[in-house]
Design a protein around this motif. Sequence first.
Motif, short mmCIF file in Angstrom:
data_model
loop_
_atom_site.label_atom_id
_atom_site.label_comp_id
_atom_site.label_asym_id
_atom_site.label_seq_id
_atom_site.Cartn_x
_atom_site.Cartn_y
_atom_site.Cartn_z
N ALA A 145 -21.69 -106.77 -24.41
CA ALA A 145 -22.10 -106.18 -25.70
C ALA A 145 -23.10 -107.07 -26.42
CB ALA A 145 -20.86 -105.95 -26.57
N ALA A 146 -22.90 -108.38 -26.37
CA ALA A 146 -23.84 -109.30 -27.02
C ALA A 146 -25.19 -109.28 -26.31
CB ALA A 146 -23.26 -110.72 -27.02
N LEU A 147 -25.19 -109.21 -24.98
CA LEU A 147 -26.44 -109.16 -24.24
C LEU A 147 -27.27 -107.94 -24.61
CD1 LEU A 147 -25.47 -110.18 -20.58
CD2 LEU A 147 -27.09 -111.37 -22.07
N SER A 148 -26.60 -106.84 -24.92
CA SER A 148 -27.32 -105.60 -25.20
C SER A 148 -28.15 -105.67 -26.47
CB SER A 148 -26.33 -104.43 -25.30
OG SER A 148 -25.51 -104.55 -26.45
N PHE A 149 -27.90 -106.66 -27.32
CA PHE A 149 -28.68 -106.82 -28.55
C PHE A 149 -29.74 -107.91 -28.42
CE2 PHE A 149 -24.65 -105.02 -30.01
CZ PHE A 149 -25.11 -103.97 -30.77
N TRP B 52 -31.06 -103.55 -32.40
CA TRP B 52 -30.80 -102.27 -31.73
C TRP B 52 -31.97 -101.79 -30.88
CZ3 TRP B 52 -25.98 -100.21 -32.00
CH2 TRP B 52 -25.14 -100.69 -33.02
N ALA B 53 -32.94 -102.64 -30.61
CA ALA B 53 -34.15 -102.20 -29.91
C ALA B 53 -33.85 -101.64 -28.53
CB ALA B 53 -35.14 -103.36 -29.79
N ASN B 54 -32.93 -102.25 -27.80
CA ASN B 54 -32.58 -101.75 -26.46
C ASN B 54 -31.98 -100.36 -26.53
OD1 ASN B 54 -33.45 -103.99 -24.96
ND2 ASN B 54 -31.52 -105.09 -25.30
N TYR B 55 -31.18 -100.12 -27.57
CA TYR B 55 -30.56 -98.80 -27.71
C TYR B 55 -31.58 -97.75 -28.16
CZ TYR B 55 -26.08 -101.16 -27.22
OH TYR B 55 -25.02 -101.91 -26.73
N TYR B 56 -32.52 -98.15 -29.02
CA TYR B 56 -33.58 -97.23 -29.41
C TYR B 56 -34.42 -96.85 -28.18
CZ TYR B 56 -32.57 -98.43 -34.26
OH TYR B 56 -31.95 -98.60 -35.48
N ASP C 164 -34.19 -106.95 -16.14
CA ASP C 164 -34.07 -106.76 -17.59
C ASP C 164 -32.58 -106.63 -17.92
OD1 ASP C 164 -34.26 -106.09 -20.26
OD2 ASP C 164 -36.04 -104.85 -19.97
N VAL C 165 -31.94 -107.77 -18.09
CA VAL C 165 -30.49 -107.79 -18.27
C VAL C 165 -30.10 -107.22 -19.62
CG1 VAL C 165 -28.48 -109.31 -18.39
CG2 VAL C 165 -30.28 -109.77 -16.72
N GLY C 166 -30.92 -107.40 -20.64
CA GLY C 166 -30.61 -106.85 -21.96
C GLY C 166 -30.52 -105.34 -21.94
N ARG C 167 -31.50 -104.71 -21.33
CA ARG C 167 -31.48 -103.25 -21.26
C ARG C 167 -30.38 -102.76 -20.33
NH1 ARG C 167 -37.94 -101.51 -21.21
NH2 ARG C 167 -38.30 -101.99 -23.43
N PHE D 238 -30.14 -114.23 -23.30
CA PHE D 238 -30.18 -114.53 -24.74
C PHE D 238 -31.47 -115.25 -25.13
CE2 PHE D 238 -25.65 -114.45 -23.58
CZ PHE D 238 -25.21 -113.44 -24.43
N ARG D 239 -32.59 -114.73 -24.63
CA ARG D 239 -33.88 -115.35 -25.00
C ARG D 239 -34.19 -115.14 -26.47
NH1 ARG D 239 -38.35 -113.17 -20.98
NH2 ARG D 239 -39.62 -114.33 -22.47
#
Length: 306
Positions: free
Chosen positions: A43-47, A62-66, A272-275, A56-57
Amino acid sequence: MTDPLFLKGRAGTVSRGATAWLMLLPLAAALVLFAVFPSIYVAALSFTKSTLGQPFRSWIGWANYYWLLGGGDRVFVPSLLRATIFAVVVSVVELALGRALAVRLTSLRRGGRLLRSVLLLPLMTPPVLVGVAWKLLLAPGGGLINGELMSLGLIAEPVSFLGTTPWALMSIMVADVWQWTPFVALLAYAALRQVPDDVVEAAWLDGARPAAVFWKIQLPLTAHLLFAIFVLRLIMAFKIFDLVYILTFGGPGNATDMSGFTIWRTGLREFDVGRAAAQTVVFAVFVSVLLTPLLWLQRRTEDHAA
């Protein structure tokens, strides 16, 4: 003056309570380590803006969710719907076939153990080997299925089952049904064995036919168990990955691209681990919302059966 027996009983109660908590500590530690912590981490990575080498660069909110739900990702949402169709279809088919096999197993007087052992073979086969076997069977050149269909005159030339739509998705469904129907059959067989033998024998003595015995006796008494089997298989089917990876690699185009494969590709091929984390969170929430009414119905059927 305090009664020594009271103190002894109180000390014994405290000791038992402490022992119970100590016995729960390994379970609680495993739950935190393997469930709670990974969930919070994803969950933290997703932000964040994260790559495989540099998690965690930067914090991006919420950019990944948008990007995921706002149209930036044109693959994930269709793959989620495709995974839902796949999971529902294969679960229904496997439950129907598994129930039929289970009824057959309960009616066998001889050879039942041998048949149950044969049913275990697909379950004992690694998923990768299942995919390889079906890839060979479905091959347009030299494949057994194409050869048989041509020999029977049903097709004039080989069909690329894994390279054309809708055959590619249907081929994965067939392979999954072959692999997991025995699992459902064994669970359904165990459920049918819960029906009292004297009730079934009484129905036979009254002249009831096999279909009547199942629909009027076995099914009502085991409906809650069969529904639980369906929900379990539905959850497992949502996680399909191996067969997609081996048989089609998501193709042709994105015709067999399902959620698990899409998440893997975003995280481990595009790095792209965040996305990928945002996709994982959306996938988990979607499946949870979809399963909530089914789990409620399951509890209702269990209460009714009780």
